[in-house]
Every structure is written in C-alpha cells, then in structure tokens.
Design an enzyme around this catalytic site. Sequence first.
Site, PDB file in Angstrom:
ATOM      1  CE1 TYR A 105       0.533 -15.657  17.615  1.00  0.00           C
ATOM      2  CE2 TYR A 105       1.852 -13.268  16.700  1.00  0.00           C
ATOM      3  CZ  TYR A 105       0.595 -14.741  17.282  1.00  0.00           C
ATOM      4  OH  TYR A 105      -0.760 -13.582  17.447  1.00  0.00           O
ATOM      5  CD  GLU A 144      -2.232  -0.169  -5.966  1.00  0.00           C
ATOM      6  OE1 GLU A 144      -3.809  -0.849  -6.769  1.00  0.00           O
ATOM      7  OE2 GLU A 144      -1.453   0.400  -5.692  1.00  0.00           O
TER       8      GLU A 144
HETATM    9  O1  LIG Z   1       2.533   1.998  -4.548  1.00  0.00           O
HETATM   10  C1  LIG Z   1       1.465   3.025  -5.059  1.00  0.00           C
HETATM   11  O2  LIG Z   1       1.766   4.092  -5.800  1.00  0.00           O
HETATM   12  C2  LIG Z   1       0.009   2.156  -4.072  1.00  0.00           C
HETATM   13  O3  LIG Z   1       0.555   1.158  -4.209  1.00  0.00           O
HETATM   14  C3  LIG Z   1       0.148   3.052  -2.834  1.00  0.00           C
HETATM   15  O4  LIG Z   1       0.563   2.316  -1.986  1.00  0.00           O
HETATM   16  C4  LIG Z   1      -1.109   4.241  -2.170  1.00  0.00           C
HETATM   17  O5  LIG Z   1      -1.015   4.520  -3.568  1.00  0.00           O
HETATM   18  P1  LIG Z   1      -2.823   5.853  -2.600  1.00  0.00           P
HETATM   19  O6  LIG Z   1      -3.379   4.342  -2.157  1.00  0.00           O
HETATM   20  O7  LIG Z   1      -3.522   5.974  -3.862  1.00  0.00           O
HETATM   21  O8  LIG Z   1      -2.425   6.477  -2.313  1.00  0.00           O
HETATM   22 ZN   LIG Z   2       1.412   0.152  -3.081  1.00  0.00          ZN
END
Ligand SMILES: O=C(O)[C@@H](O)C(=O)COP(=O)(O)O
Ligand SMILES: [Zn+2]
Length: 210
Positions: A120, A74
């Site tokens: 908040y 991501e």
């Molecule tokens: O949901 C997903 O697969 C990604 O958005 C995630 O949270 C973990 O992916 P990486 O950061 O590549 O491990």
């Molecule tokens: Zn994710």
Amino acid sequence: MTEQQLREQMVTMARSMFERGYATGGAGNLSLKLPNGHFLATPTGSSFGRLVAEELSVVDIDGNHISGKKPSKEAAFHLAIYRNNPECNAIVHLHSTYLTALSCLDGLDRENAIKAFTPYFVMRIGELPVIPYLRPGDPKIAEELAQRAGDYRAFLLANHGPVITGIDFEDAVDNAEELEETAKLAFILKDSNIRYLTDAEVQDLKGRGK
Ligand SMILES: O=C(O)[C@@H](O)C(=O)COP(=O)(O)O
Ligand SMILES: [Zn+2]
C-alpha cells in the site's frame, strides 16, 4: 464540491487528524484548490483542532492574500507544488510523530527515505525523497519542492516533517495517514530482518494504481 463544502471538509478532516494525534498544537498546514482556481489554506499558527470555515485563508497562485486570516508561512511551498504538478489538488504538511522522527535521522537515502516493505505504501506514495534541512518558512523550500513536484506524491523535509499531495483533500489525508503508519512500522521493524519488496514487485504495484 462547492467552495463552502470544501471549507467544511477541511475543517472536519483537520479536526479528525488532530483528535487522532496526527497533529498537535499549531504544527502543520493544509491547502486545497478551489473551483475558481484560488487556494484555500490554513491560517498561520492555527490548530487543526480548532479551524473555522469562514476564517480559512484564500490565496491566488502567485501567493497574493485574497481573503480570510493571514495564510500559513508555508503557503509558498504549497503553491510551488500546485504550479509544477497539475494532478495535485490538495496538500497536507504534518509534524506527525513517526515521520518527523524519521526526518531527523542522519544518513537517509535522499531519493527515498522508506524502502518499500508493504504494497500500500507503493500504491499510495511510491518514493519519499528528502529535502535538505531549511528553516520553516524559508522560500528555498518552495524551490526545492518545485524541482521534484512533478515526479513524487510526498516529500520529507529534513528535521521537520512530511509534505503529502493528493488528487483531492480526502486523497491527500489518506496518503498522509498511510505514510505515517508506514513510518511507524519502519520504526517497529528497525531491529528485525525485513523482507523488502523486490524491484519487480514494486514495478508491478506501480502499474496498478491504488
Ligand atoms: O514548522 C513550521 O513552523 C511550519 O512548517 C508549520 O508547520 C506551521 O506553520 P504555519 O502554517 O505558518 O502555522
Ligand atoms: Zn512545519
């Protein structure tokens, strides 16, 4: 803070989030802006509970992998937010329980998935726009977030989880915790007669900062 201090801060705070149940398994990813203009990110597949400072990924603003392990799938959406919001210096993406549950509901208000009922939430987050479902890692998530990055502090990826920004890493983590607790309260209160904050009360809070 130096790059080394920022690396250690990411490892320590990620472990704390993991130990308190905000992250499980390999879900979620983190990033922050380094003093040299590059970005520190969690490696793909890594657990928040077991990050190693020296292994964290470094990417440039174009997504080129500079050093460390292979970055999160991501990374592109993190970079899209940094490109479009100069006030953002850190990003937290979670699959935390209540926000992810919320992201799976049909019929959410696309402009704001949580109508304000506590000050908040307004002070730290404001509104929570919903990004239509895209598979994790889809480059279109970056396009969607790029369009909204300048106007919001957090986003809800439909059927996936939240993306939360901050002026620094501590701020992003605090915002993430506040948002998760707000979603938890929303579920606790779902069958109750909630007194939502009025538009005037929300506007008053927005003018005051945190
Ligand atoms: O949901 C997903 O697969 C990604 O958005 C995630 O949270 C973990 O992916 P990486 O950061 O590549 O491990
Ligand atoms: Zn994710």
